[in-house]
Design a protein around this motif. Sequence first.
Motif, PDB file in Angstrom:
ATOM      1  N   ALA A  95       0.828  -1.207   0.000  1.00 25.02           N
ATOM      2  CA  ALA A  95       0.000   0.000   0.000  1.00 25.02           C
ATOM      3  C   ALA A  95       0.862   1.257   0.000  1.00 25.02           C
ATOM      4  O   ALA A  95       0.560   2.240  -0.689  1.00 25.02           O
ATOM      5  N   MET A  96       1.942   1.238   0.763  1.00 29.71           N
ATOM      6  CA  MET A  96       2.834   2.398   0.823  1.00 29.71           C
ATOM      7  C   MET A  96       3.570   2.597  -0.500  1.00 29.71           C
ATOM      8  O   MET A  96       3.713   3.727  -0.981  1.00 29.71           O
ATOM      9  N   ILE A  97       4.033   1.500  -1.088  1.00 33.50           N
ATOM     10  CA  ILE A  97       4.720   1.604  -2.381  1.00 33.50           C
ATOM     11  C   ILE A  97       3.774   2.188  -3.422  1.00 33.50           C
ATOM     12  O   ILE A  97       4.133   3.096  -4.178  1.00 33.50           O
ATOM     13  N   GLU A  98       2.551   1.670  -3.447  1.00 34.67           N
ATOM     14  CA  GLU A  98       1.572   2.162  -4.419  1.00 34.67           C
ATOM     15  C   GLU A  98       1.249   3.627  -4.171  1.00 34.67           C
ATOM     16  O   GLU A  98       1.101   4.414  -5.119  1.00 34.67           O
ATOM     17  N   GLY A 184      -8.962   9.417  11.628  1.00 31.13           N
ATOM     18  CA  GLY A 184      -7.781   8.726  12.121  1.00 31.13           C
ATOM     19  C   GLY A 184      -6.546   9.068  11.324  1.00 31.13           C
ATOM     20  O   GLY A 184      -5.445   9.149  11.853  1.00 31.13           O
ATOM     21  N   SER A 185      -6.710   9.289  10.009  1.00 27.89           N
ATOM     22  CA  SER A 185      -5.550   9.575   9.177  1.00 27.89           C
ATOM     23  C   SER A 185      -4.958  10.939   9.471  1.00 27.89           C
ATOM     24  O   SER A 185      -3.804  11.201   9.156  1.00 27.89           O
ATOM     25  N   LEU A 186      -5.710  11.845  10.096  1.00 29.67           N
ATOM     26  CA  LEU A 186      -5.223  13.197  10.333  1.00 29.67           C
ATOM     27  C   LEU A 186      -4.064  13.235  11.317  1.00 29.67           C
ATOM     28  O   LEU A 186      -3.296  14.183  11.324  1.00 29.67           O
ATOM     29  N   ILE A 234       2.356  13.473  -1.316  1.00 28.21           N
ATOM     30  CA  ILE A 234       3.129  12.230  -1.322  1.00 28.21           C
ATOM     31  C   ILE A 234       3.199  11.599   0.066  1.00 28.21           C
ATOM     32  O   ILE A 234       2.808  10.447   0.237  1.00 28.21           O
ATOM     33  N   PRO A 235       3.673  12.316   1.106  1.00 26.88           N
ATOM     34  CA  PRO A 235       3.708  11.662   2.422  1.00 26.88           C
ATOM     35  C   PRO A 235       2.327  11.293   2.936  1.00 26.88           C
ATOM     36  O   PRO A 235       2.150  10.253   3.566  1.00 26.88           O
ATOM     37  N   LEU A 236       1.328  12.127   2.661  1.00 24.87           N
ATOM     38  CA  LEU A 236      -0.016  11.829   3.146  1.00 24.87           C
ATOM     39  C   LEU A 236      -0.580  10.598   2.454  1.00 24.87           C
ATOM     40  O   LEU A 236      -1.187   9.734   3.085  1.00 24.87           O
ATOM     41  N   THR A 237      -0.366  10.495   1.149  1.00 23.74           N
ATOM     42  CA  THR A 237      -0.856   9.339   0.405  1.00 23.74           C
ATOM     43  C   THR A 237      -0.239   8.051   0.925  1.00 23.74           C
ATOM     44  O   THR A 237      -0.926   7.049   1.152  1.00 23.74           O
ATOM     45  N   ILE A 238       1.066   8.069   1.128  1.00 25.03           N
ATOM     46  CA  ILE A 238       1.759   6.873   1.610  1.00 25.03           C
ATOM     47  C   ILE A 238       1.246   6.475   2.988  1.00 25.03           C
ATOM     48  O   ILE A 238       0.935   5.309   3.245  1.00 25.03           O
ATOM     49  N   ARG A 242      -1.072   3.214   4.098  1.00 24.43           N
ATOM     50  CA  ARG A 242      -0.605   2.269   5.108  1.00 24.43           C
ATOM     51  C   ARG A 242      -1.606   2.173   6.258  1.00 24.43           C
ATOM     52  O   ARG A 242      -1.960   1.072   6.698  1.00 24.43           O
ATOM     53  N   TYR A 243      -2.066   3.323   6.729  1.00 24.48           N
ATOM     54  CA  TYR A 243      -2.972   3.347   7.875  1.00 24.48           C
ATOM     55  C   TYR A 243      -4.261   2.587   7.589  1.00 24.48           C
ATOM     56  O   TYR A 243      -4.697   1.755   8.390  1.00 24.48           O
ATOM     57  N   THR A 244      -4.886   2.879   6.460  1.00 25.82           N
ATOM     58  CA  THR A 244      -6.163   2.239   6.162  1.00 25.82           C
ATOM     59  C   THR A 244      -5.994   0.741   5.932  1.00 25.82           C
ATOM     60  O   THR A 244      -6.873  -0.048   6.289  1.00 25.82           O
ATOM     61  N   THR A 245      -4.865   0.340   5.353  1.00 28.31           N
ATOM     62  CA  THR A 245      -4.631  -1.084   5.110  1.00 28.31           C
ATOM     63  C   THR A 245      -4.377  -1.826   6.419  1.00 28.31           C
ATOM     64  O   THR A 245      -4.924  -2.909   6.647  1.00 28.31           O
TER      65      THR A 245
END
Length: 376
Positions: A95-98, A184-186, A234-238, A242-245
Motif C-alpha cells: 500500500a505504501m509503495i503504491e 484517524g488519518s489526520l 506524497i507523504p499523506l498518500t503513503i 498504510r494506515y487504512t490497510t
Amino acid sequence: MPGSAADATADDADDAAYDAADREAVEQERERLREFVKGLSADEIKSGGWFTKLCAQALRSYTGKATWEYFQEKYKGVPADGVVGQQIKLAAKSAMIEGGITSSLYTGTIAATIGSLGGASPAAVPAGVVTFMVDLTFITQLQLRLAHDIAVIYRIPLDVDDPEDMMKLVRVAFGIKAGETARGSLKFVPALVRQVIKKIYSGPVLAAAKSLPIIGKHLLQRNIIKFGIPGVGIPLTILVNRYTTVAAGRHAQSVFRGEAEVIELADTLVRRTRHPRLMLWVAWLVINADGKIADTESLLFRQLTRLARERHQVDDERLAHVVTIDPADVWERIDAESGDLSDVVDAAERVATVDGDLNAQEKALIAELRYRCERR
C-alpha cells in the motif's frame, strides 16, 4: 566472514533487490488495474458499479490460489496469529509503495478533476480520474484480498460465490466507517494542515460522491483527502494507504479470530463431552437464558450441532423444532441421566461466557444446573 563490510554490502544489495521486486510487483498490478479502469464508463464510476465489477475480478482466480494449504506451506510451523501479522505487514508495504507511485503522478487539481466526473458523459472518463481510480481500485482490491487471506488463515469457511458470504467479506474488509478512517488519518499530518484537510474532506469537492452506494462513497471519500493539498500529497498518500490497510487488516483479524475462537470452543466442547445430546439441550437453554441471542452464541450453537452430528451421529429433531425452550424439559433430561454430569456443567459455563461476562440470568441458570447435576 560474519559482520564484515562485504557481508553488509551483500545484505544491502539483497534488501534493495527485495524492494525493487516489491515495487515491480506493485507496478504490474497497477497496469492490470489500469486496463480494468479503462474498461469502466463514467456512469459505472458514479453509480458504484465499479465496485461490483472489481469484487468479481479481485477474487475470481485469487481464491483458488490463496488457500489454507498455501499459507501452511509458506509459513511452516508458524501459528495463525503470526501468519496474519505477516500478511498485514506485507499488504501495508504494498500500500505504501503504491501510494508513493500514485502521488508522484498527481497535481493539486485532482479534487477538481474528480468533481468534473459529475458532468462527464456516460461513456467518458477524464484522464485524471483514471489515475485516481487505479489508486482506489488497487487499495480496495488489496484490502479485500487481505480480509480473505485472514479468513482463510483462521480457517473460517467463506464461499465467494455465495452472496451472503461475499457480503460478509465486504463488510469485514471495509468495516471501518468513512468518518473514522478520515479522522484517524489526520494524526499523521502536521497540525497546520489538519484544518485544511477537514475543509477539503467536507467541502463541495465530494459532491460527485453523493450518488454512489454507501461502500463506494466511503471508499471515494477516504481516497480523495490524500490528494487535495499541494505539497503534502506524497507523504499523506503513503501514510493514509498504510494506515487504512493496517486498520482494515486488524479489523478483519479481530472479526475472524473471534469466529475462530468460537469454532475452536465448539470443537473442544464436543470432543470432551460424554453426553452430546444433553449438552446441546443445555447449551441452547443457556444461550436463551437472557432472552437475547448474540451472533457469537448463534455461531457457537451452529458449530456444536454440526460437530455433534458429524462425530456422535446426534441429530436431534425435537430440539430443532423447539420454538421456546422449557427449562423443565431440560431438567427431565438431566434426571434421566446416570453417572457424572460434570462435563455438561463445564460446557454450560463455557457457553455462557462466549458473549462476555455472565449476567444475572446466566448465573442463576448455571447455579440451578449445577445443583440438579450434583444432587443426583
